[in-house]
Write a protein that holds these residues in place. Structure first.
Motif, PDB file in Angstrom:
ATOM      1  N   SER A  54       0.820  -1.222   0.000  1.00 52.43           N
ATOM      2  CA  SER A  54       0.000   0.000   0.000  1.00 52.43           C
ATOM      3  C   SER A  54       0.853   1.271   0.000  1.00 52.43           C
ATOM      4  CB  SER A  54      -0.928   0.002   1.210  1.00 52.43           C
ATOM      5  OG  SER A  54      -0.162  -0.009   2.399  1.00 52.43           O
ATOM      6  N   ALA A  55       2.079   1.188   0.477  1.00 51.56           N
ATOM      7  CA  ALA A  55       2.901   2.400   0.574  1.00 51.56           C
ATOM      8  C   ALA A  55       3.826   2.591  -0.636  1.00 51.56           C
ATOM      9  CB  ALA A  55       3.743   2.354   1.850  1.00 51.56           C
ATOM     10  N   ILE A  57       5.067   2.995  -4.669  1.00 52.16           N
ATOM     11  CA  ILE A  57       4.638   3.401  -6.005  1.00 52.16           C
ATOM     12  C   ILE A  57       5.354   2.512  -7.022  1.00 52.16           C
ATOM     13  CG2 ILE A  57       4.141   5.775  -5.349  1.00 52.16           C
ATOM     14  CD1 ILE A  57       6.707   6.618  -6.791  1.00 52.16           C
ATOM     15  N   SER A  86      12.168   7.602   4.570  1.00 54.94           N
ATOM     16  CA  SER A  86      11.778   8.594   5.570  1.00 54.94           C
ATOM     17  C   SER A  86      12.960   9.208   6.294  1.00 54.94           C
ATOM     18  CB  SER A  86      10.867   7.952   6.616  1.00 54.94           C
ATOM     19  OG  SER A  86       9.752   7.408   5.988  1.00 54.94           O
TER      20      SER A  86
ATOM     21  N   PRO B 289       8.029   9.533   8.982  1.00 58.09           N
ATOM     22  CA  PRO B 289       6.837   9.719   8.149  1.00 58.09           C
ATOM     23  C   PRO B 289       5.846  10.715   8.740  1.00 58.09           C
ATOM     24  CG  PRO B 289       7.295   7.381   8.451  1.00 58.09           C
ATOM     25  CD  PRO B 289       8.217   8.124   9.365  1.00 58.09           C
ATOM     26  N   PHE B 334       2.147   9.510  -2.270  1.00 55.55           N
ATOM     27  CA  PHE B 334       2.124   8.488  -1.206  1.00 55.55           C
ATOM     28  C   PHE B 334       0.920   8.730  -0.297  1.00 55.55           C
ATOM     29  CE2 PHE B 334       6.733   9.006  -2.190  1.00 55.55           C
ATOM     30  CZ  PHE B 334       6.998   7.719  -2.635  1.00 55.55           C
ATOM     31  N   VAL B 336      -0.919   6.672   1.315  1.00 50.65           N
ATOM     32  CA  VAL B 336      -0.998   5.797   2.496  1.00 50.65           C
ATOM     33  C   VAL B 336       0.368   5.747   3.179  1.00 50.65           C
ATOM     34  CG1 VAL B 336      -1.524   3.459   3.295  1.00 50.65           C
ATOM     35  CG2 VAL B 336      -2.690   4.399   1.279  1.00 50.65           C
ATOM     36  N   PRO B 337       0.425   6.091   4.482  1.00 51.25           N
ATOM     37  CA  PRO B 337       1.723   6.018   5.157  1.00 51.25           C
ATOM     38  C   PRO B 337       2.168   4.569   5.351  1.00 51.25           C
ATOM     39  CG  PRO B 337       0.013   6.583   6.731  1.00 51.25           C
ATOM     40  CD  PRO B 337      -0.647   6.539   5.377  1.00 51.25           C
ATOM     41  N   PRO B 338       3.470   4.328   5.364  1.00 45.41           N
ATOM     42  CA  PRO B 338       3.939   2.957   5.565  1.00 45.41           C
ATOM     43  C   PRO B 338       3.666   2.493   6.995  1.00 45.41           C
ATOM     44  CG  PRO B 338       5.787   4.489   5.521  1.00 45.41           C
ATOM     45  CD  PRO B 338       4.574   5.282   5.212  1.00 45.41           C
TER      46      PRO B 338
END
Lengths: 88, 601
Positions: A54-55, A57, A86, B289, B334, B336-338
């Motif tokens: 989900s995270a 691309i 991050s 994040p 992005f 949705v955050p991881p």
């Protein structure tokens, strides 16, 4: 009619960590929907990446794939799996 | 930001023609202005004189036109002084011409506060006239002075940079497409850098050096020794000091002429907008994040361009968000955050200094391009930098997402939210503590220390070797001493990657990285972990790691594997008899509580 084509798959960030490699090859159909490619990558070819699906691309030949796009692949097309970094 | 800036310079290269054109235009405008300003006869006379002298000066900047004529009644001393002044003016005029030629068309662009040449010259004339009229009633003298001022200002590129600034920034003033205008824009701009760490240090350093007028630094943290390998804006003497103040001092040593604001707070939904609103460009140099989403949303709500960089291990990423109508934001790309447990931070995964150095420098470059209106290369593009292979890849990102929660046409995020909740993790770059096991499946470091001591395990290899020496009564000791004796006394498995195991470990520990453990067959597991087969063997198995997270996962993994598969294959393994535990807090706790000489990282 989709025909199989060999592509390069590049992993970045967390995907590289989970796959423990930078790049690999795969043979997949040359035409499919974005959702089909996503399923193929995260649920069939590279199960280890399921947790970051989900995270991430996806980019094909340096172009971002959006939700409803149709994916066209040429021989040795580059599919990049890119989760956000991050750290700093 | 763009509204109050001067329009970009013309790309036209025939600078001379352009300059002449401008001057002629100025001359006309100044005439018109003075006519409008005064209807008195005196002013008309002066106007006519001014026109005549000015025309000569522009077309043929000869001595007579730009230097006041010498009155006959003046004595020799005055004459000499006049001659000297005349020579000086001529010399300066020549220098100004040379300088203007070197600068090209950009050297002639008006300062930010003045929109056109006309306005600039009019104001100069007006202010000179008003000053002159007060103290000098002589018409000739007034006209002379006006001409002198106008010519001087016209010959010297009329920009807002001081002589000191021209000298300091000369090497970037010479860069085509940046020039005086770029410098003026930079000097009057303000940039906020969120994070005074690996990215923030190089970014802030280059922006300060380049002369960004105001730099804001946001960071709540203090400098620690393990920052210094990459956070090159901090010094050894500043360990323990606030990062904002440490970096500010460093930047002021480099360039004392700029303003630096320290925001030594945790950036959150309550503080972000208030801080952000005072700056033209926002730079994301943060390390988690939660802060990244906060910075994005605040930048969108205030419509500021955002230059975002990040890095880990050998890799870096760079994108400019919200620069132009169609440019996406971080959430577009992005949304949705991881998951927090899948985010590797620098404290955990490590990072090389030149990686953050490269990314931070590129961020500074993008900021300079945005402020000087040269365009942002990475607006809507993602740069992927792989320092290990030396590859730089650029991915064209999407346009602004119509479904984006913050920048889309129907936003659901219209004010800042709780980003720790949104991301499931806080802003601190600390590894979260997992709680997977029950207390009976864990052992504290103090208890483990007593346990191993009771079984005769020495606390270090040095002691182990020392002990063997005693046993051998002074005989030479083989340097490749076999520690299997101590290993057999207690089963301790270290789940860290080999590179971490190489930093430091307990002497009885055997390195079995978690990744390897996951991929082992049950046979390999039993063999590698030397699981006890005999009834009289010790049933304790311990796992240790850096901070006590992976060791818990290893205990859980092994327990499940043995329960599901182990007994069917190895009937002599009684899982009920086995006692598999992890060492709470790992080596970090060991160093904190048991042995402060143990190296921490």
């Amino acid at each position: 009619m989709a025909t199989p084509v060999e592509i390069r798959v590049r992993f970045f960030g967390k995907a590289r960590e989970l796959m423990a490699c930078e790049e690999t090859r795969a043979t997949i159909p040359n035409t499919m929907s974005y959702q089909e490619l996503k399923n193929l990558i995260f649920h069939e070819l590279y199960i280890d990446l399921e947790s970051i699906e989900s995270a991430c691309i996806l980019a094909v030949d340096h172009t971002y794939l959006s939700d409803h796009s149709t994916v066209s692949l040429r021989p040795y097309s580059e599919v990049a799996i890119i989760p956000p970094l991050s750290g700093g | 930001m763009s509204d109050d800036c001067v329009p970009g310079p013309s790309t036209c290269n025939n600078g001379d023609d352009e300059k002449v054109g401008e001057l002629k235009e100025e001359r006309n405008s100044e005439t018109v202005l003075i006519k409008e300003e005064s209807n008195e006869d005196k002013m008309k006379r002066m106007n006519a004189l001014l026109n005549r002298k000015r025309k000569k000066a522009v077309e043929t900047p000869s001595e007579s036109s730009i230097v006041p004529s010498i009155d006959k009644e003046e004595d020799e001393g005055t004459k000499r002084r006049r001659d000297e002044a005349r020579q000086k003016i001529l010399w300066e005029t020549e220098r100004a011409k040379e300088r203007a030629e070197r600068m090209g068309p950009q050297g002639w662009v008006r300062p930010k506060s003045l929109n056109t040449n006309k306005e600039f010259l009019s104001r100069t004339i007006q202010s000179t006239l008003s000053r002159m009229q007060k103290r000098d009633r002589d018409d000739k003298s007034i006209i002379r002075s006006v001409i002198m001022v106008v010519l001087t200002k016209t010959m010297h590129a009329p920009h807002s940079l001081s002589k000191e600034q021209v000298g300091r920034y000369s090497r970037q003033l010479l860069v085509a497409d940046f020039g005086v205008t770029g410098q003026e824009r930079l000097s009057s701009s303000s940039v906020l850098i969120v994070g005074a760490g690996g990215l923030g240090c190089p970014c802030a350093t280059y922006l300060a050096a380049a002369g960004v007028g105001t730099i804001g630094i946001v960071d709540f943290d203090t400098v620690s020794l393990d920052n210094l390998h990459r956070q090159v804006g901090h010094k050894e003497k500043n360990v323990g000091k606030k990062k904002t103040e440490s970096l500010r001092d460093s930047l002021h040593e480099l360039n004392s002429s700029i303003h630096i604001n320290c925001h030594s707070v945790v950036l959150d939904r309550h503080s972000a907008l208030e801080i952000f609103k005072g700056y033209d460009v926002i730079v994301d140099c943060s390390d988690n994040p939660s802060t990244r989403y906060l910075i994005n949303d605040a930048s969108i709500l205030l419509n500021k361009p955002l230059v975002s960089g990040s890095a880990l291990r050998w890799e870096g990423q760079l994108t400019v968000y919200n620069y132009g109508e169609r440019c996406p934001c971080y959430r577009c790309v992005f949304p949705v955050p991881p998951s927090p447990h899948l985010v590797t931070n620098c404290a955990e995964g490590g990072v090389l200094g030149p990686i953050v150095g490269t990314m931070g420098s590129l961020q500074a470059l993008e900021v300079i391009k945005i402020i000087s209106q040269s365009g942002a290369t990475y607006a809507g593009r993602l740069l992927l930098f792989d320092g290990q292979s030396g590859k730089m890849t650029t991915v064209n990102l999407r346009e602004r997402s119509p479904k984006c929660a913050v920048c889309g046409p129907h936003p659901t995020v219209t004010e800042l939210i709780d980003y720790d909740v949104f991301c499931g993790s806080g802003v601190h770059d600390k590894t979260p503590d997992l709680k997977v096991l029950s207390p009976s499946e864990r052992v504290g470091v103090a208890e483990y220390a007593m346990l191993r001591k009771s079984r005769g395990v020495c606390s270090s290899i040095a002691q182990e070797i020392e002990g063997r020496k005693d046993e051998n009564e002074g005989k030479s000791v083989d340097s490749s001493i076999d520690l299997s004796l101590s290993q057999s006394r207690i089963r301790l498995f270290d789940t860290r990657p080999p590179c971490e195991f190489a930093i430091a470990s307990l002497p009885e520990a055997t390195n079995v990285p978690l990744d390897r453990l996951k991929n082992m067959s049950i046979d390999e597991l039993v063999k590698t972990l030397k699981l006890p087969m005999k009834k009289d063997e010790d049933k304790d198995v311990f796992f240790i790691c850096h901070r006590g997270n992976d060791s818990q996962l290893a205990v859980r993994l092994l327990g499940e594997r043995l329960t599901n598969e182990g007994e069917t294959i190895h009937s002599d393994i009684d899982t009920n008899q086995l006692r598999i535990r992890d060492v709470v807090g790992g080596y970090q706790a060991w160093a904190d509580i048991v042995d402060d000489s143990f190296p921490v990282y």
